[in-house]
Design a protein around this motif. Sequence first.
Motif, short mmCIF file in Angstrom:
data_model
loop_
_atom_site.label_atom_id
_atom_site.label_comp_id
_atom_site.label_asym_id
_atom_site.label_seq_id
_atom_site.Cartn_x
_atom_site.Cartn_y
_atom_site.Cartn_z
N GLY A 65 0.94 -1.24 -0.05
CA GLY A 65 -0.09 -0.17 -0.01
C GLY A 65 0.82 1.18 0.02
N TRP A 66 1.66 1.25 0.79
CA TRP A 66 2.60 2.60 0.89
C TRP A 66 3.67 2.66 -0.04
N THR A 67 3.95 1.40 -0.72
CA THR A 67 4.88 1.50 -2.04
C THR A 67 4.10 2.15 -3.06
N MET A 68 2.72 1.55 -3.14
CA MET A 68 2.35 2.17 -4.45
C MET A 68 1.60 3.83 -4.18
N LEU A 69 1.27 4.10 -3.01
CA LEU A 69 0.75 5.21 -2.78
C LEU A 69 1.96 6.39 -2.93
N THR A 70 3.19 5.90 -2.64
CA THR A 70 4.31 6.99 -2.91
C THR A 70 5.14 6.77 -4.04
N TYR A 71 4.47 5.86 -4.99
CA TYR A 71 5.23 5.81 -6.29
C TYR A 71 5.22 7.26 -7.18
N PRO A 72 4.41 7.97 -7.12
CA PRO A 72 4.76 9.63 -7.72
C PRO A 72 5.95 10.13 -7.32
N LEU A 73 6.43 9.84 -5.94
CA LEU A 73 7.63 10.44 -5.44
C LEU A 73 8.96 9.79 -5.67
N TRP A 74 9.02 8.57 -5.92
CA TRP A 74 9.98 7.83 -6.29
C TRP A 74 10.30 7.17 -7.42
N PHE A 75 9.32 7.28 -8.61
CA PHE A 75 9.55 6.59 -9.74
C PHE A 75 10.57 6.90 -10.59
N TRP A 76 11.04 8.28 -10.37
CA TRP A 76 12.21 8.66 -11.24
C TRP A 76 13.49 7.90 -11.08
N VAL A 77 13.47 6.96 -9.87
CA VAL A 77 14.68 6.12 -9.74
C VAL A 77 14.86 5.30 -10.73
N PHE A 78 13.88 4.95 -11.46
CA PHE A 78 13.99 3.89 -12.51
C PHE A 78 14.70 4.23 -13.82
N PRO A 79 14.16 5.33 -14.40
CA PRO A 79 14.81 6.13 -15.62
C PRO A 79 16.25 6.30 -15.33
N LEU A 80 16.41 7.05 -14.25
CA LEU A 80 17.70 7.69 -13.53
C LEU A 80 18.90 6.51 -13.51
N TYR A 81 18.42 5.75 -12.71
CA TYR A 81 19.64 4.43 -12.27
C TYR A 81 19.35 3.31 -12.90
N GLY A 82 17.90 2.61 -13.37
CA GLY A 82 17.55 1.40 -13.81
C GLY A 82 17.68 1.43 -15.35
N GLY A 83 17.60 2.55 -15.92
CA GLY A 83 17.69 2.44 -17.48
C GLY A 83 16.34 1.75 -17.95
N GLN A 84 15.31 1.99 -17.28
CA GLN A 84 13.79 1.92 -17.55
C GLN A 84 12.91 2.93 -17.19
N GLY A 85 11.58 2.78 -18.03
CA GLY A 85 11.05 4.18 -17.73
C GLY A 85 10.26 3.88 -16.33
N GLY A 86 10.23 2.82 -15.71
CA GLY A 86 9.31 2.90 -14.54
C GLY A 86 9.33 1.63 -13.83
N LEU A 87 8.45 1.38 -12.96
CA LEU A 87 8.24 0.15 -12.46
C LEU A 87 7.80 -0.82 -13.46
N GLN A 88 8.20 -2.23 -13.60
CA GLN A 88 7.69 -2.96 -14.76
C GLN A 88 6.55 -3.71 -13.80
N LEU A 89 5.49 -3.60 -14.70
CA LEU A 89 4.46 -4.45 -14.72
C LEU A 89 4.32 -5.71 -15.18
N TYR A 90 4.59 -5.90 -16.32
CA TYR A 90 4.83 -6.92 -17.30
C TYR A 90 6.12 -7.14 -18.22
N GLY A 91 6.35 -7.97 -18.32
CA GLY A 91 7.84 -8.21 -19.46
C GLY A 91 8.00 -9.71 -19.93
N ASP A 92 8.47 -9.83 -21.01
CA ASP A 92 8.68 -11.33 -21.86
C ASP A 92 9.80 -10.70 -22.70
N ALA A 93 10.11 -11.74 -23.75
CA ALA A 93 11.04 -11.39 -24.68
C ALA A 93 10.68 -10.50 -25.63
N GLN A 94 9.27 -10.17 -25.94
CA GLN A 94 8.76 -9.26 -26.80
C GLN A 94 8.23 -7.87 -26.29
#
Length: 458
Positions: free
Chosen positions: A166-195
């Motif tokens: 609950g608290w992770t999702m609620l505060t997501y607008p405050l820390w989602f920038w971590v993924f593009p800045l340090y993870g090399g992806q647009g944000g929190l990954q919801l789904y992913g496969d080879a394609q």
Amino acid sequence: MATQYGNYGPGYGRPAAEGVGERPHRVPTALREPFSGRHWRELLYVLVGFPVSVVLFVLTVTMLSTGVGLTLTFLGIPVLAAGLAMCRGFGALERARARALLGLEISDPEPLRVRNRSRGGRGGAMAWMGAVLRSGTSWRHALFALVQFPWAVFSFSVTLTVWLLGWTMLTYPLWFWVFPLYGGQGGLQLYGDAQHQVYLDNPFEITVTALVGLLVTMATPWIVRALTTVDRLLVHGLLGPSRLASRVVELESDRGVVVDTAAADLRRIERDLHDGAQARLVALAMDLGLAKEKLREDPRAAAEMVDSAHGEVKTALQELRDLARGIHPAVLTDRGLDAALSSVASRCTVPVRVEVDLVDRPTPAIEGIAYFTVSELLQNVSKHSRARSASVDVWRAEDRLMLQVTDDGVGGADASAGSGLAGLAGRLDAVDGILVVDSPAGGPTTVTAELPWRESRG
């Protein structure tokens, strides 16, 4: 148990000041609850309960299994007793933790009954080990250690998962920038496969994520509360006093009330005899002695003194009748509640309608308590209610004798004063009765008494 309620006291006729000084909250309960002290205490209880339950479970299983395995030798008994004593110690810790964090008011269980050497027991360590092994409380504490562990693991996992989610999702607008800045992806990954890869990276998805987190966060306190309800049941059922012990304590308390009531009645009878009939009989004996001396000298004066003494005899007899009626009225023994209550109602200062719907008669003890209960309630009506009329209804409901006294007075009886009706509630409590008072401001006042029905064998 009987519920004690206050008599018609100084607050009679005035509405109770409920909610005085309380201000309505502007924030809805669902939004306030995640930040309430109760939620954080319950959350702390679940989180701390996990390591405590692990330690308790491991020690209990180790000690009990070792003790049972060594029962073929003498060493098994002290090991088993030590394990049960350890469980009792952890039980005291759990009761204290439940009181502090869950607000669970629970009494300590009955203490160990160690046989004294002077009473034929062995005394010393053997007596203590025997008391621990014989105590049902010790085994209930051990059962708590075994049952509470899997539940603590489950509640800890659910609570921590839901709370963090609950608290992770609620505060997501405050820390989602971590993924593009340090993870090399647009944000929190919801789904992913080879394609395909789905990331929560645009403003709409971020907002929806935060809203879902808000819903989960608002639901978390109620989930934790539901989980701790099971903990309350476990602590109350296994770590508190047993039903038998509670019943013994209750009966001992009721016995004390009965003894005190009987002693108070005896003192009242002694006082009434000493100050009333006895004093009149002493004065009567003196008057008759003087009349005997004057009989030859002044027969006329002696006759007047005898006539006055005759009046004193009538007064003393009436006082003795009233005293006997206060102990146990003859009309109650001879004709039952209907006639006895009608007699009491005729002496009330307001008109009283009496309706007794009983096919059989209860035991004399229950009948006497019912009589004196209605008598005292009608006295309250006469003295305090300012009523114009009253009614008395008596009936049987399965295995209970029901009494109800209603008046159309000013109402507003203070049920928390615990003065005049406290003794009446105690008398009902002694026989597992109940007293309920309903007296809103402005009336009417309804007092309902419930007694166990015990069939008369006479």
